[in-house]
Motif scaffolding. Structure first.
Motif, short mmCIF file in Angstrom:
data_model
loop_
_atom_site.label_atom_id
_atom_site.label_comp_id
_atom_site.label_asym_id
_atom_site.label_seq_id
_atom_site.Cartn_x
_atom_site.Cartn_y
_atom_site.Cartn_z
N GLU A 1 0.82 -1.21 0.00
CA GLU A 1 0.00 0.00 0.00
C GLU A 1 0.86 1.26 0.00
O GLU A 1 0.44 2.30 -0.51
CB GLU A 1 -0.90 0.02 1.25
N SER A 2 2.05 1.17 0.57
CA SER A 2 2.86 2.38 0.77
C SER A 2 3.33 3.01 -0.52
O SER A 2 3.78 4.16 -0.52
CB SER A 2 4.07 2.06 1.66
N CYS A 3 3.25 2.31 -1.66
CA CYS A 3 3.69 2.92 -2.92
C CYS A 3 2.53 3.16 -3.87
O CYS A 3 2.74 3.31 -5.08
CB CYS A 3 4.78 2.08 -3.59
N ARG A 4 1.32 3.24 -3.35
CA ARG A 4 0.18 3.53 -4.22
C ARG A 4 0.11 5.01 -4.54
O ARG A 4 0.86 5.83 -4.00
CB ARG A 4 -1.12 3.04 -3.58
N GLU A 5 -0.81 5.37 -5.43
CA GLU A 5 -0.92 6.76 -5.87
C GLU A 5 -1.54 7.64 -4.79
O GLU A 5 -2.05 7.15 -3.78
CB GLU A 5 -1.76 6.81 -7.16
N LYS A 6 -1.45 8.94 -5.01
CA LYS A 6 -2.00 9.94 -4.09
C LYS A 6 -3.42 9.56 -3.69
O LYS A 6 -4.27 9.29 -4.53
CB LYS A 6 -1.98 11.31 -4.75
N MET A 7 -3.68 9.57 -2.39
CA MET A 7 -4.94 9.05 -1.87
C MET A 7 -5.90 10.16 -1.46
O MET A 7 -5.50 11.25 -1.10
CB MET A 7 -4.67 8.13 -0.67
N GLY B 1 6.66 7.93 1.29
CA GLY B 1 7.76 7.47 0.46
C GLY B 1 9.02 7.19 1.24
O GLY B 1 9.74 6.22 0.97
N GLN B 2 9.32 8.04 2.23
CA GLN B 2 10.50 7.82 3.04
C GLN B 2 10.38 6.54 3.87
O GLN B 2 11.36 5.83 4.08
CB GLN B 2 10.74 9.03 3.96
N LEU B 3 9.17 6.24 4.34
CA LEU B 3 8.95 4.97 5.05
C LEU B 3 9.19 3.79 4.11
O LEU B 3 9.74 2.76 4.51
CB LEU B 3 7.53 4.92 5.62
N LEU B 4 8.78 3.94 2.85
CA LEU B 4 9.04 2.89 1.87
C LEU B 4 10.54 2.69 1.67
O LEU B 4 11.03 1.55 1.63
CB LEU B 4 8.39 3.25 0.53
N LEU B 5 11.30 3.79 1.57
CA LEU B 5 12.75 3.68 1.40
C LEU B 5 13.39 2.98 2.60
O LEU B 5 14.31 2.17 2.44
CB LEU B 5 13.37 5.06 1.20
N GLN B 6 12.92 3.29 3.80
CA GLN B 6 13.45 2.62 4.99
C GLN B 6 13.15 1.12 4.93
O GLN B 6 14.00 0.29 5.30
CB GLN B 6 12.84 3.24 6.25
N TRP B 7 11.95 0.76 4.49
CA TRP B 7 11.58 -0.65 4.36
C TRP B 7 12.49 -1.34 3.35
O TRP B 7 12.95 -2.47 3.56
CB TRP B 7 10.12 -0.75 3.95
N ILE B 8 12.76 -0.66 2.24
CA ILE B 8 13.64 -1.21 1.21
C ILE B 8 15.04 -1.43 1.76
O ILE B 8 15.67 -2.47 1.52
CB ILE B 8 13.68 -0.27 -0.01
N ILE C 1 16.30 -3.87 -6.63
CA ILE C 1 14.86 -3.87 -6.42
C ILE C 1 14.19 -2.96 -7.44
O ILE C 1 14.72 -1.89 -7.78
CB ILE C 1 14.51 -3.40 -4.99
N ALA C 2 13.04 -3.37 -7.94
CA ALA C 2 12.22 -2.51 -8.80
C ALA C 2 10.97 -2.11 -8.03
O ALA C 2 10.40 -2.91 -7.29
CB ALA C 2 11.83 -3.24 -10.08
N VAL C 3 10.56 -0.85 -8.20
CA VAL C 3 9.34 -0.34 -7.57
C VAL C 3 8.44 0.17 -8.69
O VAL C 3 8.79 1.12 -9.40
CB VAL C 3 9.63 0.79 -6.57
N VAL C 4 7.29 -0.46 -8.88
CA VAL C 4 6.35 -0.07 -9.94
C VAL C 4 5.21 0.69 -9.28
O VAL C 4 4.45 0.13 -8.49
CB VAL C 4 5.84 -1.30 -10.71
N PHE D 1 2.97 10.13 -6.71
CA PHE D 1 3.74 9.58 -5.59
C PHE D 1 5.24 9.67 -5.88
O PHE D 1 6.02 10.08 -5.01
CB PHE D 1 3.35 8.12 -5.34
N LEU D 2 5.65 9.32 -7.09
CA LEU D 2 7.06 9.40 -7.46
C LEU D 2 7.57 10.83 -7.39
O LEU D 2 8.69 11.09 -6.93
CB LEU D 2 7.27 8.84 -8.86
N SER D 3 6.76 11.78 -7.84
CA SER D 3 7.17 13.18 -7.80
C SER D 3 7.43 13.64 -6.37
O SER D 3 8.45 14.26 -6.08
CB SER D 3 6.10 14.05 -8.45
N ALA D 4 6.51 13.31 -5.47
CA ALA D 4 6.67 13.72 -4.07
C ALA D 4 7.89 13.06 -3.44
O ALA D 4 8.66 13.69 -2.72
CB ALA D 4 5.41 13.38 -3.28
N LEU D 5 8.09 11.78 -3.74
CA LEU D 5 9.23 11.06 -3.18
C LEU D 5 10.54 11.62 -3.72
O LEU D 5 11.48 11.90 -2.95
CB LEU D 5 9.12 9.57 -3.52
N MET D 6 10.64 11.78 -5.03
CA MET D 6 11.89 12.25 -5.63
C MET D 6 12.23 13.67 -5.18
O MET D 6 13.39 14.00 -4.94
CB MET D 6 11.78 12.20 -7.16
N ARG D 7 11.22 14.51 -5.05
CA ARG D 7 11.48 15.90 -4.66
C ARG D 7 11.86 16.02 -3.19
O ARG D 7 12.36 17.05 -2.75
CB ARG D 7 10.26 16.77 -4.98
#
Length: 324
Positions: A195-201, A251-258, A266-269, A274-280
Motif C-alpha cells: 500500500e505504501s507505494c500507491r498513488e495519491k490518496m 515514500g521515506q517509510l518505503l525507502l526505509q523498508w527497502i 529492487i524494482a518499484v512499480v 507519488f514518485l514526484s513527491a518522493l523524488m522531490r
C-alpha cells in the motif's frame, strides 16, 4: 542519497549536519539525518554535534554565514547500498480520458498502448543487459500490477495452474480493459504488493481507489499479498486529499523498508504523483542538472534507476567483506 556537509555559524556555536533536504540562507529549514551526539557534554562555546531525528529550523544571521562545502565522493560499505529501479505504470485508460476523475475510471486498467509500453521496457532491459531485480515492489492498483506483468512476466508461457499465474486470463471490453492471455510467474522475481507505494490518496479521484484485496488478488494470484492488511480500501478518505508532504513521508517509510531488505537490486512499480513527491524529497544536495533529472515528472512506463545509501547499519551480514 548524496550527502553534503552544511556548517551554520551562530555566534560562537556551530552545528554540523548531514543535509538531506532544502537549504535556504535564512531560517534555514533542513531535513536532517541521524547524527552522532559526540561532544554533547562540552560547553556552548565549543563545537557541538547534535543528534537530530526530525525537521529542524537553523538560524543564521546572514547568507554569508551558511557555508556549503564542495561535495566529495561518499565511501560506505557496499551492503549499505541498493540499486532501485523506479518505474511508473504504463498508459492507463484514465490517462487518455476527458475526465479522469470520473467514477467510470475506478482503478483503471492499462490501454493497448500501456501494454505495448510495458513490453518495450521489457525488451529494453534485455537489450541493454539490465539485470533482473531480485525483488519487485508494486502498488495494489490494477494499472501498476498489469505493468509488472508486462515487464517481468513470462508472456510466452501459460501457467500450469492458477496459483502459478502472475495474471489470470483477462477478457477486455475495449473501452475499459484489454483482453490478455494468462501470464506465468515462471522466471519472474518475487513480487510484493504494498500500500505504501500507491498513488495519491483521498478525494474524488476514483482512478486512484483500489479494489478489495480478495478481488484483485484473484486476478494476480502469484504475487505476494501478505502485506495487505485490510480487505477494503480503508486508507481512502473522501474528505481529505493527501498532501505532498504526506506522500513524501510515506515514500521515506518505503525507502526505509527497502533498506532493511536483504535484496540489493529492487524494482518499484508505482505512480507519477507519488514518485514526484518522493523524488522531490531527495537530492537537494545535488547539482542543478542532477536535481532536474531526479525531480522531473515521470512519463508512462519510464524507468529511472538510482542508488540508495543508508548511513545506518541496517544489514548485519556483508558477503562482500572477506578477511582471509
Amino acid at each position: 542519497m548524496l550527502v553534503q556537509r552544511l556548517t551554520v555559524w551562530n555566534t560562537s556555536l556551530y552545528t554540523e549536519v548531514r543535509l538531506m533536504s532544502q537549504v535556504k540562507s535564512k531560517n534555514t529549514i533542513a531535513e536532517l539525518g541521524v547524527l552522532s551526539n559526540r561532544n554533547a557534554n562540552k560547553t556552548a562555546t565549543s563545537p557541538k554535534i547534535f543528534q537530530i531525528q526530525a525537521t529542524c529550523t537553523l538560524h543564521a544571521t546572514s547568507a554569508s554565514e551558511v557555508d556549503i562545502q564542495p561535495s566529495r565522493p561518499l565511501m560506505i560499505p557496499y551492503r549499505q547500498t541498493k540499486l532501485v529501479h523506479f518505474i511508473r505504470h504504463g498508459q492507463a485508460f484514465h490517462n487518455i480520458a476527458e475526465n479522469h476523475r470520473s467514477e467510470e475510471w475506478f482503478d483503471a486498467h492499462l490501454t493497448p498502448e500501456g501494454w505495448r509500453q510495458a513490453e518495450q521496457l521489457r525488451s529494453r532491459m534485455v537489450a541493454e543487459t539490465i539485470q533482473t531485480p531480485e525483488l519487485v515492489i508494486v502498488s495494489p492498483l490494477t494499472r501498476a500490477l498489469e505493468t509488472v506483468v508486462g515487464v517481468f512476466g513470462d508472456v510466452d508461457e501459460m501457467p500450469e495452474a492458477k496459483e502459478n499465474a502472475l495474471m489470470v486470463q483477462q477478457v477486455g471490453d475495449e473501452k475499459h480493459s484489454v483482453s490478455h492471455a494468462a501470464v506465468s510467474a515462471r522466471g519472474c522475481p518475487p513480487v510484493v504488493v504494498l500500500e505504501s507505494c500507491r498513488e495519491k490518496m483521498g478525494g474524488l479521484n476514483f482512478c486512484d481507489r483500489r479494489r478489495n484485496t480478495s478481488e484483485i488478488k484473484s486476478h494476480f494470484p502469484a504475487m505476494d499479498w501478505s502485506f495487505m492488511e485490510t480487505e477494503g480500501d480503508d486508507m481512502w478518505r473522501v474528505d481529505h486529499r493527501e498532501t505532498e508532504e504526506e506522500m513524501a513521508s510515506r515514500g521515506q517509510l518505503l525507502l526505509q523498508w527497502i533498506m532493511r531488505r536483504r535484496e540489493t537490486s529492487i524494482a518499484v512499480v508505482t505512480h507519477s504523483a507519488f514518485l514526484s513527491a518522493l523524488m522531490r524529497s531527495c537530492g537537494q544536495g545535488l547539482g542543478p542538472s542532477l536535481q532536474e533529472e531526479l525531480h522531473r515528472w515521470f512519463e508512462n512506463c519510464e524507468m529511472r534507476s538510482v542508488v540508495l545509501a543508508d548511513m545506518e547499519n541496517l544489514m548485519p551480514e556483508d558477503k562482500y567483506h572477506f578477511v582471509p
